[in-house]
Every structure is written in structure tokens, then in C-alpha cells.
Design a protein around this motif. Structure first.
Motif, PDB file in Angstrom:
ATOM      1  N   ASP C  39       0.859  -1.179   0.000  1.00 58.84           N
ATOM      2  CA  ASP C  39       0.000   0.000   0.000  1.00 58.84           C
ATOM      3  C   ASP C  39       0.900   1.235   0.000  1.00 58.84           C
ATOM      4  O   ASP C  39       1.477   1.586   1.021  1.00 58.84           O
ATOM      5  CB  ASP C  39      -0.890  -0.021   1.258  1.00 58.84           C
ATOM      6  N   SER C 109      -9.869   8.129  -2.779  1.00 58.12           N
ATOM      7  CA  SER C 109      -8.463   7.811  -2.511  1.00 58.12           C
ATOM      8  C   SER C 109      -7.774   8.931  -1.741  1.00 58.12           C
ATOM      9  O   SER C 109      -7.057   8.683  -0.768  1.00 58.12           O
ATOM     10  CB  SER C 109      -7.712   7.560  -3.817  1.00 58.12           C
ATOM     11  N   ARG C 112      -9.175   9.372   1.773  1.00 60.53           N
ATOM     12  CA  ARG C 112      -8.748   8.255   2.608  1.00 60.53           C
ATOM     13  C   ARG C 112      -7.360   8.536   3.197  1.00 60.53           C
ATOM     14  O   ARG C 112      -7.100   8.343   4.376  1.00 60.53           O
ATOM     15  CB  ARG C 112      -8.710   6.970   1.768  1.00 60.53           C
ATOM     16  N   ASN C 118      -7.305   6.949   9.563  1.00 63.19           N
ATOM     17  CA  ASN C 118      -6.770   5.790   8.834  1.00 63.19           C
ATOM     18  C   ASN C 118      -5.316   5.511   9.190  1.00 63.19           C
ATOM     19  O   ASN C 118      -4.787   4.471   8.797  1.00 63.19           O
ATOM     20  CB  ASN C 118      -6.906   6.007   7.327  1.00 63.19           C
ATOM     21  N   LEU C 168     -11.286  -1.072  -2.413  1.00 65.57           N
ATOM     22  CA  LEU C 168     -11.181  -0.524  -1.060  1.00 65.57           C
ATOM     23  C   LEU C 168     -12.356  -0.980  -0.216  1.00 65.57           C
ATOM     24  O   LEU C 168     -12.215  -1.344   0.952  1.00 65.57           O
ATOM     25  CB  LEU C 168     -11.141   1.004  -1.100  1.00 65.57           C
ATOM     26  N   ILE C 175      -6.483  -4.181   1.787  1.00 68.21           N
ATOM     27  CA  ILE C 175      -6.050  -3.623   0.507  1.00 68.21           C
ATOM     28  C   ILE C 175      -4.525  -3.655   0.426  1.00 68.21           C
ATOM     29  O   ILE C 175      -3.955  -3.746  -0.653  1.00 68.21           O
ATOM     30  CB  ILE C 175      -6.584  -2.165   0.345  1.00 68.21           C
TER      31      ILE C 175
END
Lengths: 306, 625, 508
Positions: C39, C109, C112, C118, C168, C175
Motif C-alpha cells: 500500500d 483515494s 482516505r 486511517n 477498497l 487492501i
């Protein structure tokens, strides 16, 4: 025998406890704030705090230890800081390549080491002896790093027979297990030779000959069986060392094993992985020692009945 | 005594005929000839004893006959080794190939060795080791071989033979192991048994058992025995004919009775003279040195009988031991649980006067050495008193005790192990002088020279190292070192046990001479009853850590009052074939162990006086009730 | 050769499966390290980010010379205060799972990554993001909380990628093990030390990619990597060791490629500690060091002397007048500052060969002007403690520190601000020189408040000039990067930040 085993297994518990304390203390004894080191130069203060929390570096020491120990008991060594995967998965993935490499290396090294050792002992003072011992001494003195690169250059680059490295088919095993096993074979040969020479002087070997036992049985049965007793101990120790993953061989041959994982973890300061690996090595070592002692007892009746 | 049995009549052809045997060893200093031009024969069913001191080549001869000598670095350089096999064919073993030898060894000629403790393979069971020979030579199946092994164990009179088949050698005592060795050797019913010092490492009562056993089996199976030994007593006990060897050559050969009664060669005479014979001083109250024999080239020797050793002075003891107890704990398991105790020394009391020799006798494990070591404080005592001139060593402060300790010195069995190989002999002897400040500077050198002269060595030996000396000389050096600190008491722990008989006699004489000169008190620890008879004024017999009998030597030897003393005396082989009694019953049993449960000390009661100064235990100890 | 053929065809057919002899249509790359994750928004190392560039793409990217190029974006406009950026997106692009790439995907995206909940490690790159507005299916407006003129450069950072919203949704946290992007290759496998991707048949750039797949193999040992390249098991290796260059250049089928980098090396001087409080001392030390010799001795010649506080490939770079090697001038300046006989000081760096060699080089150079330098190599934990363990500038024990820096956004802002901003003393940022110049601070801040390249350029030109004159560092050099490859491979190139681009790989 069973009682002996149970006793020995019980004896392991305090040792493992001691090791776990050392492994735990390891993170706390390092200079600097491990969290800062892990987070990196350009990390923000809050990132550092988050890492500190994930390393379990908050709260009083005893609490931290209890937390660590309880998790470790259930096989939970936390999350790798580097890959963010469970440590146990990381280790699990690399355990078998190292185990197989070690097993292959030990098998050939044991067979050849014993053969060379016995040959040298039986032909003591003759050319076979000198030849065998020259091979053994060079085997010990060859740096495996250099040997590995030499093999790669010869068999992969020049001849193209074998892959340079990696883990896959049996062909991938040839050079790494040879390189890894050479030192062991050499030590084994020397050890076997000296044990064998010593045993060959024993009165009971003379007794065997006096009974009319043919020479090959005198060598392989009466002498070797006894010479094996010390050799087993040595083999076990070597096996224990190799199971830790040979850092050099795994690096040269890009072998995805525990040794390389340890190097990677150390250079990345992946503390959970380092802790788990050290704990794993220690336990492996203890178990192998136990195995050796059990084998030893089988080989040596004097111990078996004590 | 009746006359000895008539030797087996010799049939037409001998079983073994050795002719002109030469054996060589390649050494750094060149070729060493261990056996030179040796010829002899062995008739079927007879016992030929080969006797000689260390280096005589007797063991080399036996190994050469088995062709085992080449595995020890030797080489048969000439001569014939003719052997008549079961098939009646005579073969020269000296030139036989490996295959032939493998068929002969263990099958037609079997061998037993000196060290039963190390001659059995520790990793295989007793049963397997006996069965191996049977399977090899008779092609027997595993089960048949095992059955045969069991039969053989029963034949050598091992109690509970069946249970022994699956045991390993370390679980057996030395005597048992030698029986197993014999069972193994005889499993294929060989025509010839070669026994190389088979009883030397064993206690005297066990030795008697083994000698009887060999004799009985020999009669049962009609085999010949080649018996190698240094012990004239054993020779007298077993031999039909005797072959005397010296420095690799045959000196004399003949029928046993002839050799003992009328030795022809001077060497044989000297050897026989040096042999301590139990009963030599029967009827005499005082010790007496061995008769000195000078061997002259070309035969002839002069015997000098020494005067009795009347050296005891004063009435107050120099050293007195009262109720001494030394025990060792036996611990087991991970927690070191106390599982038993060795009662090595149990309530031992005795005293020694100035100029007196007290012998502590007994078999291995009886506690005689531990007693000596406890007096020297090499071993801590559990209780009791050690009084030196009336003062208790155990109650003294460390400082005082150290200065007292120099007055009691110790001489060990192994003279090589007790000298530091890296120090000159002079330095070793001077060490106690300097540490106790008994001499300084030039005086040290003079004193060392004097001590060396006292023990029969030359002062310039001081600059040499221990390896340059023979065993006897080394023991002299050890004695000189012990004397350096001017001791009053010398504890000699099996000090002559490792030496050849002629050397042994010299050292014993030296000790007695020193006693006469210096009025030393000796505690003479020994298993050899005949030597003890020579040296001691008084004797204490130990068994399971206790003194079972103590008294004047004459009283104890002439009228042994305890059954154990009697057994010990009866077991001593007598160096006179005329007195042997081959029909004596075969003794059985082992010496019981001194290990007892943690809180179960053995019963000890006061000894009962049966004569003047002669005390005996009249209660049950071990096997004696 | 015959043997080889025999073996490959015959009894040892297992060998045929070995990578070295496999179909050459897959590109195999030998790299020194392992990936740390899949990621890009949550990894810190260039290798992982570069690897993921095969699968994921961002709105913008860099070309070989570190120039910004649009990738999933087509064009952009910014407002004057650099708080709002309107971006038009490429049409007709699909994610590997078939989902359409659109404005909504961009919003999901970016938001996020910017969402602190997160806990993504690369959040700091766009922590100033307020929200992303969907204008229409192919247009988004990025709204910032504070002005940030370097946003477009930041969006080109390999960490800022657009992920499939469906993936996602489907994988959540996982992910990180199941990347789904718009790139030229689809993710296939990642285990221990091997990372594999395969051709994306529906890639939006028609005709690409030209290879069936890419495999990254981690081979830590330099010699082994070289051997693999010689044996044909890999066709491209990164970070080729300088000592092997002469050997490799002799081999007919190999090519060694030398590339400039944005890794700048310098020795920071603590400007709050005597004698470094005096700019003349700091300049004197710059004159006392021969930069060309530095490149030769320390970097085996694969290096160029720094011409400004930042390497020349970063945007808004302005070359300055070099401190030419001049011992006499250095001595004169020191005398002027009151140190005619020099002084004693200490330098520290990490305990690896290169950094120790660099420190020893400085020690020898400065000795010529009477400055006695104590060299202290430190284990990284201890070094970090010395830098970050300090809460107040006056407590700092640092006198000099040798280090290197690479601006991961390729922009002047991240190339200068963390190191030289008056508000960036440790532990906040990495200003180990404790350098503070109000004019320079104003330049840094001003440049972030506009997106106008001309205005930003002016700010950075001023900052570079002032820093160069103040000389808080001894300016050393910018490393060059070495790669080696098979001659029949083309289209793979290394970026100045050590990343490399694999998309254009092609075998001749």
C-alpha cells in the motif's frame, strides 16, 4: 526414559522464562528511543507516539512484560513494523526454507563428514588421512561468502547449470546446501577422526578383533558406534546453529530464510520480529539440545540408566 | 599337603609350536625388539604360564600369537606360529591371511584381557557381545546365538544369567565383567584360551574366584590355556608348565614344580625371592625386610636375610584416630534429592606409635584410602577426632592445622601422576622446604641432595624431569618429597601396588630402612596381604568402612579371628605349586556396597578383645552375621 | 553451451523452470532490499513505492528528469492563494477489477489518505487537504485548509495513488495485500523476497506494456546481483556497486547506466554553538574542503559537487557561486574571525563505511587550516538520541553532523524546509544546524502560499542565495545512481530519488 524426558522438559521452563526476559529487556536496553528510530527521521511527533504505542512501550515495565509474555504464549508476537503483517506470518513464511536448507546441508555434511573422518582415522598417517584432513581444514577455513560467490560464478555464470539463488526446485538447493554444509562436514570429519582414533585404542576394540570380528565390522560397528557418542553432541550443536539461518549463505544465495529475515529486521529495527526470532532460536536450540541428549542416551547406555 | 596332580600327558603333537618368534615395534628411536627369538610349545589341555616383569615381552607374545600385535603398531619380524586346528591341519599363523585369522580368532583361539572394566564394548548388551562370536563362527541364528550366550553365562556361574543378557557392561562389577569376558571367549569352545593378566585388576577374593573358574572350565572343555602374568602366586596356582621371560627373551622353561623348587636361572631365583609370600613370617612377631638378592651375570646370587625391624618406641601414640566418620552424599535428579549415602569410613579408631607401621588392609571400596585421605584432610570428616600428639587436628584453627599437616605426609599409588611433569625433580622436592620455611638459599640444595641420597638416588638427579625416571625411581622421588618436610607420620596409599615385584621389594625395603633411621610411623594402606605381612607391626582389616579386626600382625595373620579376614587370607594365591589346592570350592558373591539409604547408618559396636591388643568385631556387618 | 542445452532439455528438465532460463518476455529486476508493503500510502521506502508504480498510478508523475507530467490527470488550474486546485481527469480508464476510474475514485483515494483516523504513514504529505469536490465525472476540485504551492509536485509523489473504490470497499484494511489500480501491470504475488506482476491487457496506453510481466527479486548481496545479471536471471539491477563498474563495463552484453540523483550530502554546523556562530568560520570551512576530491574519494567519482543547498534536479534550483577550494582564503577568514590557529571540534555520522570515509576525508581536509576534527561514528540509535533527544536548542550537543537528504516530493519545499527552517529545530523537524534566518523563513512560507511557479521560483531563488552565503553547512555533493542492465532491454530508467520506472520495458 519417560521420566527423564519429562524432567528435562520441565527444566526448560525457567530457561525460556529467562530468555523471554532478556528478549523483552532488549528493546528497553537499546540507546535512544526505539519509537523514534523506527518512525524515522522525517516522522512527526504524533507518528512517533503512535509507534511507541504499537511497540507496547507504555505503562510500567512489569505490565509491559506481562503483556508481551502473555501474547507470546499465544503465538502473538505483534505486527511487523516493516511489513505490518503479523510477525508469526513473517516467520512462518521463512521457517521452512531455512529448515529444509539446514536439513539438506546437515544430511550431506554428516554423511561425508563421517566418511572422511572414518577414512582418515582408519588410514591414519597415510595419504588418505592427509588428504581428508586437508579437505577438512580448508572446509573450515573457506569463508562461505567467498565460496558462495565462487560457486555462483562457476556454476551459474560460466556453466549456466544452476540458478544463482532463490528458493524453488531442487536445483536451487545444490549450491546453498553445499556452501552451508561444507564447514559442518569439515568439523564433523575432524571430530569423527579424533573420536574414532581415540576409540580405536580402546580395549574393547581389541576384544572385538580377538573374537574374530572381521575388520569392517570392527570399524563400522564396534568403533564407530562408540565414536558417534561425542559426534552426536557436535552434530546437534551445529544443527542448532544452522537452524538460526545462516545469514551469509542466505544473503549470497538470496534465500528467503530466517537468517535474512533477521538481518532485514535488524537493519530496519523491526523489534517485534527480532524479539520473536531470538525467542524462536533460543527455543529451537533448547529443543535440539534436548533431542541430542535423548539421542545421546540411546547411543550411550551409561546415561540411559542413570 | 598332597602332591600336585600329574600334568596332562603330552600327546604326539603340540597344539601350538612357536619357533624363533621376533616381534618389532617401530619407535622414534628406531626399531625396538619386544620379543627376540622366542620358542615354546603348548600341548592340548595344558596350562602354560608365561611370567615376567613389565617389559619382558610376555603380553606382546600373547598378542603376536593372536596376530593382534599389528593393530598396536607391532610387526612379526620372523619366526613361526604353528597352530593345529580342529581339523587337524597345522597352520602357520604368522603368515596366515586376514580371513584365516578371523576364522581362528575367537573360534579356535580365544583371549581374555587384563582390564575387564574396559574390555567390553559399552554400547552393546552383554548378550549381544557373547552372541556375536557364536553367530560369526557357527553361523547361528539370532535366537540360537542368544540361547548359547545364556548357556555360557550359566557356565561361568553368573547368578541370574538370564537377566544379564540385556544389560550393558557398566551395570556390572569388575569380577562380573571378567566372567562375561570368559563366557564370550569360551562361547565357541576354543582349543586354546589366551589369558593376559586376567585377574591383575581384581580384588584378591574375586581373583581367587576367577582363577578357579578358568581351571574348572578348562577341565570341562579340555582346552589349553596360555596364561600371562607377573604374579608368581598366580603362576603357582594355575600353571602346569612355566616360561620365564625377561627383556623379550626366554630365561627358563619347565614344569611348574621344578621352576619353583629348583630355579635354574639367576633371574628366576631373584624373581622368586622378591615375591612376597604369605606366611613367610609366620611365628615371627616383628616385620622383616625382603631378602636382598644380587643378580650376577652368568648366574648365581647372594641372599641376605635382614634382621627383624624392632623400631617401635614409646607408649604414647603419635597419631590417634577416634571414631572417625566420613560419608558421601549420593544425589539424584534435577533437584539433587539425597538418594543415599556412601558410608566410606564408619566409626574408625586406631593409633600409631613412633616407629610403628599400622597396615590398613581390605578390598576396593572398603574405605582404607578414604581413611588416609581424611587424616590428610584431603577429605572432610563428618565426625570423630584425629589426634596428633594428643591434639585434635579437626578442632584446630586453619593456621595451626597447616603447620601440623607438614608432620603427616602422603605417598600415592601412581608416582607419575603425583609429580608435575613440567617441574624438575629437585624443584618438586624443594617445594615443601620453601613453603614451610624449613630451609633457605644454599641449604635447600644441600637438603635436596641429602634427601635424594636417602632414597637411594644420586644428587644430580635433581636437575632432571620425572619422565626420565622409571616407575620405581619416581616412587623414590615421591618419598623424598614426602620426607622433605620432616614428617613424623607417612601415609603410604598402595605405594607399591603399581610396581614390578623386584622393584616393589626394593621400595618396601627403602621404607623400612627409613623407618629405622628416622623412627617414622607408617600407615600402610594396601590390598596385598603378603606385603602387609612384611612391613607391618600391627594390622587393621577394613570391610564396608569399618575395622572388623585389628591387632598385632602376628596375631591377626596367624590366628585370624574375623571370617572376613580368613576369607581374605584364603584367597591369596600362594607362590608354591606344592601347596595349591585345586579342589577348593569355587567362591561366589560380590563385595556388598557401602551405599545405604540416607538415614540408615550401619550398626557399629565396640570390638571384642580376643588376645593381647587383638580386637575383633562380633556383630553383623555386610555378609557376615 | 552444448551441455547447457542438454541439461535443459534432458533429465534435468527441472532446471528449465529456473528463472534464468525462463521465457525472456518477463522482466526480472534484482533489487537489494525486500518490499515492506503493497500500500503506497502506508510505506516509507522508495522501493515499495516504485514497485507499486507498476500497479497503481497517481494523477501526476515524474519523467526521467524529474519533470512533472500528467498521468491520470489531463490538466489543472490553481487559484492565486494556492488553496484550490481544479483537475481534469483522463477518460476511459478502468481499474484492474473493471471499475471505472472517475472523479469519485479520486475523492475516495485522496480523502482516505488525508483522514487521520486511517493512520496512514504518508498522510503528512497532504495533511493540509480539506476536501475533494466532485465537479463532474471527470473533474475534481481539491480544496486545502492552508495554502500549499507545492501540491502538484506532492500529487506526483509515488505515495499518492488512486485506488479502486470497489477494491477498497471489498478488502478494507487488506487492501495492503490486494492492490488494485490502473497501472500497466496487475498484481500477481508477493512472498518473502519475490514480487510479481503480470501484464494488464486493458491498459489505457494502447500497445503497452511490451513485456508479459515484471518480477522483483530481492538479492541483498551485490556480487550475487551481478552474477544473476551475468547469468541472465535478471535483466536489470539497481544500485550497482561502484567497485564492480570496471568489470561490468568489459562485458559485451551489459550496460552500466549512470544517473544523477536528488540525494545531497552535507555537514551541518551547529550555528548556535561557538565557533560556528560566526558565518566567516562556516564559510572558511567551505573554502577549506575540495569538493571534487570529496566526490572522488568518498563516492568513487560517482558524484557531483553541490552548487546550491539542494541538488540540481529539484524544481526551482538556482546555481550559486561555488566556494572554490582555497586554503589561503579559508585561513584568512578564520584569522579574521579570531581563530588564526584553528580550533577543535567534533563531527558525527552513522557507523557505515561510506560515512566514516566521508568524515575522515573532512578531518584530513580541515586539518590543513588548523581545524582539529574528532570523528565519531555512531550506531544509528545513539545518533538518533543525540539529535532527537534534545528538547531545547541550547541543550544540543551537536557540533557537526554529516548526513544526506533526498526530497521525496522532488520539490524545493521538502528539499529545504525540513532542514533549514527556523521552526524546524529537532525534535519537530531536522534542522540540526539550528539555522534561523527570518528572511529565509519568510521565503519558505511565502512559496507555500502560492501555486504560481514564477512567484515560487523567486522565493526559492532568494532562499538558496541567502543560505549559500550563510553557509550553515559544508556543502558537499550529490550522489549519482548506478544501475546495470542487459543491452537488449530498453525503456527502464532510474529516477533521481532512487525509484525506477518499469512501465516502458521492452526487449529488443
Amino acid at each position: 526414559m519417560l521420566e527423564y524426558l519429562v524432567k528435562r522438559l520441565l527444566g526448560i521452563i525457567p530457561v525460556i522464562f529467562a530468555i523471554s526476559v532478556v528478549v523483552f529487556a532488549f528493546v528497553h536496553l537499546l540507546p535512544g528511543d526505539p519509537a523514534r528510530l523506527v518512525a524515522g527521521m522525517d516522522a512527526s511527533l504524533e507518528d512517533v507516539a503512535a509507534v511507541r504505542k504499537s511497540l507496547g512501550l507504555e505503562g510500567p515495565l512489569w505490565q509491559q512484560y506481562l503483556h508481551f509474555a502473555c501474547n507470546a504464549l499465544t503465538g502473538d508476537f505483534g505486527i511487523s513494523l516493516k511489513t505490518r503483517r503479523p510477525v508469526i506470518t513473517e516467520i512462518g513464511e521463512r521457517l521452512m526454507p531455512t529448515v529444509w536448507l539446514t536439513v539438506f546441508a546437515m544430511i550431506w555434511a554428516t554423511i561425508f563428514g563421517l566418511l572422511i573422518g572414518v577414512l582418515s582415522a582408519v588410514k591414519r598417517g597415510r595419504w588418505q588421512d592427509y588428504g581428508g584432513m586437508i579437505v577438512a581444514v580448508s572446509g573450515i577455513s573457506f569463508p562461505s561468502f567467498w565460496l558462495g560467490l565462487l560457486l555462483i560464478d562457476l556454476f551459474s555464470v560460466r556453466l549456466g547449470w544452476l540458478p544463482t539463488g532463490g528458493y524453488g526446485t531442487w536445483a536451487h538447493f545444490v549450491m546453498p546446501s553445499f556452501t552451508l554444509g561444507l564447514g559442518v562436514a569439515a568439523v564433523m570429519a575432524r571430530f569423527t577422526r579424533s573420536a574414532f582414533v581415540e576409540i580405536a585404542r580402546e580395549d574393547y576394540v581389541r576384544t572385538a578383533r580377538a573374537k574374530g570380528v572381521p575388520e569392517k565390522f570392527v570399524i563400522w560397528k564396534h568403533t564407530l558406534r562408540n565414536a558417534l557418542v561425542p559426534v552426536i553432541t557436535m552434530t546437534g550443536l551445529q544443527f542448532g546453529f544452522l537452524l538460526g539461518g545462516s545469514i551469509v549463505v542466505e544473503t549470497v544465495f538470496s534465500w528467503p530464510g530466517l537468517g535474512r529475515l533477521l538481518v532485514d529486521s535488524v537493519s530496519y529495527r523491526d523489534y517485534p520480529v527480532i524479539q520473536a526470532e531470538i525467542l524462536l532460536f533460543s527455543i529451537e536450540f533448547i529443543l535440539i539440545n534436548l533431542m541430542v541428549d535423548v539421542l545421546y542416551a540411546f547411543a550411550n547406555p551409561e546415561i540411559r540408566y542413570k | 599337603m598332597t602332591a600336585a596332580p600329574v600334568p596332562v600327558a603330552a600327546p604326539q603333537s603340540p597344539l601350538v609350536r612357536v619357533d624363533g618368534l621376533n616381534v618389532e615395534f617401530a619407535t622414534e628411536g628406531g626399531v625396538f625388539r619386544a620379543v627376540q627369538d622366542l620358542s615354546f610349545h603348548i600341548d592340548p589341555g595344558e596350562t602354560l604360564a608365561v611370567v615376567g616383569e613389565s617389559g619382558s615381552g610376555k603380553s606382546v607374545t600373547s598378542l603376536a600369537l593372536m596376530r593382534l600385535i599389528e593393530f598396536g603398531g607391532g610387526r612379526i619380524a620372523g619366526g613361526k606360529l604353528e597352530f593345529r586346528g580342529r581339523d587337524g591341519v597345522v597352520r602357520d599363523l604368522a603368515s596366515a591371511d586376514a580371513q584365516t585369522m578371523n576364522r581362528v580368532r575367537g573360534n579356535e583361539i580365544a583371549m581374555i584381557f587384563q582390564e575387564p572394566m574396559t574390555s567390553l564394548n559399552p554400547v552393546f548388551t552383554i548378550g549381544d557381545q557373547i552372541a556375536e562370536a557364536v553367530r560369526l563362527h557357527q553361523g547361528a541364528s539370532r535366537a540360537e546365538a542368544r540361547a548359547e550366550a545364556l548357556a555360557m553365562l550359566e557356565k561361568v556361574r553368573i547368578p541370574g544369567a538370564k537377566g544379564l543378557l540385556d544389560r550393558h557392561p557398566h551395570q556390572l562389577s569388575g569380577g562380573m565383567r571378567q566372567r562375561v569376558m570368559i563366557a564370550m571367549a569360551l562361547a565357541c569352545r576354543p582349543k586354546l584360551l589366551v589369558a593376559d593378566e586376567p585377574t591383575t585388576a581384581l580384588d584378591v577374593t574375586i581373583q581367587a574366584q576367577i582363577l578357579r573358574l578358568i581351571r574348572i572350565l578348562q577341565d570341562e572343555m579340555g582346552m589349553a590355556v596360555l596364561f600371562i602374568t607377573h604374579d608368581m602366586g598366580v603362576v603357582a596356582e594355575v600353571a602346569d608348565r612355566v616360561l620365564v621371560m625377561n627383556k623379550g627373551r626366554k630365561v627358563e622353561e619347565g614344569v611348574a614344580e621344578e621352576i619353583f623348587a629348583r630355579p635354574q636361572h639367576a633371574y628366576t631365583r631373584a624373581l622368586l625371592a622378591a615375591v612376597p609370600r604369605l606366611g613367610a613370617l609366620a611365628g615371627e612377631p616383628l616385620p622383616r625386610r625382603f631378602p636382598l638378592v644380587e643378580i650376577k651375570e652368568g648366574g648365581g646370587g647372594a641372599f641376605t636375610e635382614a634382621p627383624p625391624q624392632d623400631t617401635v618406641t614409646g607408649s604414647a601414640p603419635v597419631l590417634e584416630v577416634k571414631n572417625l566418620v566420613t560419608r558421601f552424599d549420593v544425589r539424584r535428579g534435577i533437584f539433587g534429592r539425597l538418594s543415599g549415602r556412601v558410608h566410606a569410613v564408619e566409626q574408625v579408631s586406631f593409633s600409631v606409635k613412633a616407629g610403628e607401621t599400622l597396615a590398613l588392609v581390605g578390598e576396593s571400596g572398603c574405605g582404607k584410602s578414604t581413611t588416609g585421605r581424611t587424616i590428610m584432610q584431603l577429605q572432610a570428616a563428618d565426625s570423630g577426632q584425629i589426634l596428633f600428639h594428643g591434639r585434635d587436628l579437626l578442632a584446630m584453627g586453619a593456621q595451626e592445622r597447616r603447620s601440623m599437616r607438614q608432620k603427616i605426609q602422603y605417598v600415592f599409588q601412581d608416582p607419575f601422576a603425583s609429580l608435575d611433569p613440567r617441574l624438575t625433580v629437585g624443584f618438586s622436592i624443594a617445594e615443601p622446604l620453601t613453603t614451610h620455611n624449613l630451609a633457605t638459599g644454599k641449604a635447600v640444595e644441600e637438603r635436596v641432595a641429602e634427601l635424594l641420597r636417602d632414597v637411594g638416588l644420586s644428587p644430580d638427579h635433581a636437575r632432571r624431569y620425572p619422565h626420565e625416571f622409571s616407575g620405581g625411581q619416581r616412587q623414590r622421588i615421591c618419598i623424598a618429597r614426602a620426607l622433605a618436610s620432616e614428617p613424623e607420620v607417612l601415609i603410604a596409599d598402595e605405594a607399591v601396588a603399581a610396581l614390578d615385584v623386584s622393584i616393589q621389594a626394593q621400595i618396601v625395603n627403602l621404607l623400612m630402612e627409613l623407618q629405622e633411621k628416622r623412627r617414622l610411623s607408617y600407615i600402610f594402606i594396601s590390598h596385598d596381604m603378603a606385603v602387609v605381612e612384611r612391613v607391618s607391626h600391627r594390622v587393621a582389616v577394613m570391610y564396608l568402612g569399618q575395622i572388623v579386626e585389628i591387632g598385632p600382625r602376628q596375631a591377626v595373620f596367624d590366628h585370624p579371628a574375623h571370617p572376613y579376614t580368613r576369607r581374605l587370607m584364603a584367597a591369596v594365591p600362594i607362590a608354591d605349586p606344592a601347596r595349591r589346592d585345586r579342589e577348593r570350592p569355587l567362591l561366589e558373591g560380590e563385595i556388598p556396597s557401602a551405599i545405604r539409604a540416607p538415614n540408615d547408618p550401619p550398626e557399629v559396636r565396640a570390638l571384642v578383645e580376643v588376645g593381647e591388643g587383638h580386637f575383633v568385631a562380633r556383630y553383623s556387618i555386610g555378609d557376615f552375621r | 553451451m552444448r551441455l547447457k542445452a542438454l541439461l535443459a532439455a534432458g533429465a534435468l528438465s527441472a532446471l528449465a523452470l529456473a528463472p534464468g532460463l525462463a521465457a525472456a518476455k518477463t522482466l526480472v529486476v534484482g533489487v537489494p532490499d525486500n518490499l515492506t508493503g503493497l500500500d503506497p500510502t502506508n510505506v516509507n521506502d522508495t522501493l515499495s513505492q516504485t514497485a507499486m508504480r507498476t500497479v497503481y498510478q497517481g494523477l501526476f508523475g515524474f519523467d526521467q528528469d524529474m519533470k512533472i507530467v500528467p498521468v491520470l490527470a489531463e490538466s489543472f488550474e490553481a487559484n492565486d492563494t494556492a488553496t484550490e486546485f481544479t483537475i481534469r481527469l483522463r477518460k476511459g480508464v478502468k481499474f484492474h477489477d473493471g471499475t471505472d476510474f472517475n472523479a469519485n475514485a479520486v475523492k475516495i483515494s485522496l480523502e482516505r489518505l488525508a483522514n487521520p483516523d486511517n493512520k496512514l504513514s504518508r498522510r503528512s504529505l497532504i495533511s493540509m487537504l480539506d476536501r475533494v469536490d466532485v465537479i463532474d465525472d471527470s473533474t475534481v476540485k481539491i480544496v486545502l485548509k492552508t495554502p500549499f504551492g507545492a501540491l502538484i509536485n506532492t500529487l506526483a509523489h509515488p505515495a499518492i495513488v488512486i485506488m479502486s473504490p470497489a477494491a477498497l470497499e471489498k478488502y478494507g484494511k487488506d487492501i495492503a495485500r490486494n492492490p488494485v489500480g490502473t497501472g500497466a501491470f496487475k498484481f500477481k504475488r508477493w512472498a518473502a523476497d519475490t514480487f510479481e506482476v503480470e501484464k494488464n491487457e486493458h491498459y489505457w496506453k494502447a500497445g503497452w506494456p511490451k513485456v508479459d510481466g515484471v518480477t522483483l527479486r530481492s538479492v541483498p548481496e551485490n556480487g550475487s546481483r551481478f552474477a544473476m545479471l551475468q547469468a541472465g536471471e535478471v535483466q536489470y539491477v539497481t544500485l550497482f556497486p561502484p567497485e564492480l563498474v570496471p568489470v561490468a563495463e568489459k562485458l559485451p552484453n551489459l550496460l552500466v547506466v549512470k544517473r544523477p540523483s536528488i540525494v545531497g550530502w552535507y555537514a551541518a554546523m551547529n550555528t548556535m554553538k561557538k565557533p560556528f556562530t560566526d558565518p566567516r568560520v562556516r564559510q572558511a570551512l567551505n573554502y577549506a574542503v575540495d569538493k571534487a576530491a570529496y566526490c572522488k574519494v568518498v563516492e568513487s567519482g560517482f558524484c557531483t559537487p553541490l552548487q546550491s543547498p539542494m541538488p540540481d534536479l529539484l524544481g526551482f534550483f538556482e546555481p550559486q557561486k561555488p566556494y572554490t577550494f582555497d586554503v589561503a582564503k579559508a585561513k584568512a577568514l578564520l584569522a579574521e574571525a579570531g581563530y588564526p590557529n584553528g580550533f577543535e571540534t567534533e563531527i558525527f555520522a552513522l557507523n557505515n563505511t561510506n560515512q566514516i570515509r566521508a568524515m575522515q576525508f573532512l578531518q584530513q581536509q580541515l586539518a590543513q587550516v588548523g581545524v582539529k576534527l574528532t570523528v565519531t561514528p555512531l550506531e544509528s540509535g545513539v545518533a538518533a538520541q543525540r539529535i532527537w533527544g534534545v528538547q531545547k536548542p541550547e541543550d544540543a550537543t551537536v557540533q557537526m553532523q554529516l548526513t544526506g537528504w533526498s526530497s521525496s516530493t522532488g520539490d524545493a519545499d521538502w528539499g529545504l524546509r525540513p532542514l533549514l527552517w527556523g521552526k524546524g529545530f529537532p525534535p519537530a523537524l531536522f534542522n540540526v544546524a539550528y539555522y534561523k534566518n527570518d528572511k529565509v523563513d519568510a521565503d519558505f512560507e511565502g512559496a507555500l502560499e502560492t501555486a504560481d511557479p514564477a512567484k515560487r521560483g523567486a522565493f526559492y531563488a532568494d532562499a538558496q542565495k541567502r543560505i549559500w552565503e550563510d553557509a550553515p553547512w559544508i556543502f558537499l555533493g550529490a550522489s549519482q545512481l548506478l544501475t546495470a542492465q542487459s543491452k537488449n532491454l530498453s525503456g527502464v530508467y532510474m529516477l533521481p530519488d532512487r525509484g525506477f520506472v518499469l512501465e516502458g520495458a521492452e526487449f529488443k
